[in-house]
Scaffold this motif. Structure first.
Motif, PDB file in Angstrom:
ATOM      1  N   ASP A 154       0.815  -1.205   0.000  1.00 55.67           N
ATOM      2  CA  ASP A 154       0.000   0.000   0.000  1.00 55.67           C
ATOM      3  C   ASP A 154       0.856   1.265   0.000  1.00 55.67           C
ATOM      4  O   ASP A 154       0.404   2.342  -0.384  1.00 55.67           O
ATOM      5  CB  ASP A 154      -0.920  -0.022   1.219  1.00 55.67           C
ATOM      6  CG  ASP A 154      -2.054   0.993   1.103  1.00 55.67           C
ATOM      7  OD1 ASP A 154      -2.602   1.125  -0.001  1.00 55.67           O
ATOM      8  OD2 ASP A 154      -2.364   1.659   2.107  1.00 55.67           O
ATOM      9  N   ASP A 166       1.918  -6.037   1.986  1.00 53.17           N
ATOM     10  CA  ASP A 166       0.487  -6.158   2.271  1.00 53.17           C
ATOM     11  C   ASP A 166      -0.092  -7.442   1.694  1.00 53.17           C
ATOM     12  O   ASP A 166      -1.019  -8.023   2.268  1.00 53.17           O
ATOM     13  CB  ASP A 166      -0.262  -4.946   1.705  1.00 53.17           C
ATOM     14  CG  ASP A 166       0.034  -3.681   2.481  1.00 53.17           C
ATOM     15  OD1 ASP A 166      -0.448  -3.566   3.622  1.00 53.17           O
ATOM     16  OD2 ASP A 166       0.767  -2.823   1.965  1.00 53.17           O
ATOM     17  N   SER A 282       1.258  -0.342  -5.533  1.00 52.49           N
ATOM     18  CA  SER A 282       0.053   0.143  -4.841  1.00 52.49           C
ATOM     19  C   SER A 282      -1.223  -0.257  -5.562  1.00 52.49           C
ATOM     20  O   SER A 282      -2.317  -0.083  -5.016  1.00 52.49           O
ATOM     21  CB  SER A 282       0.107   1.663  -4.685  1.00 52.49           C
ATOM     22  OG  SER A 282       0.151   2.291  -5.955  1.00 52.49           O
TER      23      SER A 282
END
Length: 296
Positions: A154, A166, A282
């Motif tokens: 992220d 993540d 991301s």
């Protein structure tokens, strides 16, 4: 009320009822399979011995005729060789404890064999054997799991490393909690190598993991980890690299453990057509499931 479905070749068991009834039916079914396997093994070995005897007799007679026709020449007769292999294909909904015990007992699961099971959320999952070594059997989900898209990181970069990413947190916390308890108990933690964007190699231990780009693609196709692993035979078929967003759904892009070489903000993925890709860490993509069960 519990339900159980087991499929082994042409045989299939489907039962529902109380836990004791289901377990008794499962035990009887496996006892039947074991007896059938023993009969098949004995029959195959009898056939092999018969073939060996015939081949040995033919080789001996042929050699004697040749020697009598020409005493000057010598002929080497290769010994007859014939091997019978009994391979048990598992394609079933079954207790993972039973399957784990069978693996530890020496039952040979081959690459391509499949096992069906259900997450605690009710999601149906099929895993396939993608590798079998002297130490473990490796399973990977045929499709993505969890029903969510998650970022690789992220923070938008891969500097955190795979262990703190993540996507690994999602696998080893959220997805892990959805696995049935008998599968959790059967899974063996394995050491995995990871190469960062600068080429430094580190080693981590995971229960659930993602395949590396170099395991899914050859060195000319992957964007990261060249030389870290070798491409698995299973993934040499592009169709095997394609995964649905869930079982029975359209194919979707999914994350790999690898990061793009030379870029600290980009991670590797498999596109919905089975081809290699990379994008910002991301971004959100689907996640497959990989785990190992030890052989001894």
């Amino acid at each position: 009320m519990e339900e159980l479905r087991i499929k082994a070749g042409s045989l299939e068991l489907s039962v529902s009822g109380e836990s004791g009834t289901v377990m008794e039916a499962s035990r009887d079914f496996y006892n039947h399979l074991a007896a059938r396997d023993q009969r098949e093994t004995e029959a195959k070995m009898a056939l092999v011995e018969g073939m060996r005897a015939k081949m040995a007799w033919y080789a001996k007679e042929h050699d004697e005729k040749h020697q009598s026709a020409s005493a000057e020449k010598k002929r080497e007769v290769a010994p007859a060789s014939c091997n019978a292999t009994l391979r048990m294909v598992q394609e079933s909904v079954m207790p993972w404890e039973t399957l784990s015990n069978r693996i530890m007992a020496g039952v040979n699961l081959a690459v391509g064999d499949k096992v069906d099971f259900r997450l605690k959320t009710g999601e149906d999952v099929t895993v396939v054997v993608t590798q079998s070594t002297d130490e473990y059997v490796r399973f990977e989900s045929v499709d993505c799991v969890g029903g969510k898209e998650v970022p690789w990181s992220d923070a938008g970069n891969t500097k955190c490393g795979i262990a703190a990413s993540d996507v690994m947190k999602y696998l080893n916390e959220e997805i892990w909690s959805q696995l049935p308890e008998d599968l959790q108990a059967a899974i063996t933690p394995v050491k995995r190598k990871h190469k960062d964007h600068e080429g430094n190699v580190q080693e981590y231990e995971f229960k659930l993991f993602l395949p590396a780009a170099s395991e899914v693609f050859d060195e000319d196709e992957c964007y990261g980890d060249q030389g870290l692993y070798e491409q698995l035979d299973y993934y040499k078929d592009r169709r095997h690299r394609m995964k649905g967003e869930a079982k029975g759904e359209d194919t979707e892009t999914y994350w790999l453990a690898s990061v793009r070489s030379g870029y600290s903000t980009s991670a590797c993925y498999v596109a919905n057509g089975g081809h290699a890709g990379h994008c910002s860490a991301s971004n959100a993509s689907r996640v497959p499931l990989c785990f190992c069960i030890k052989k001894s």
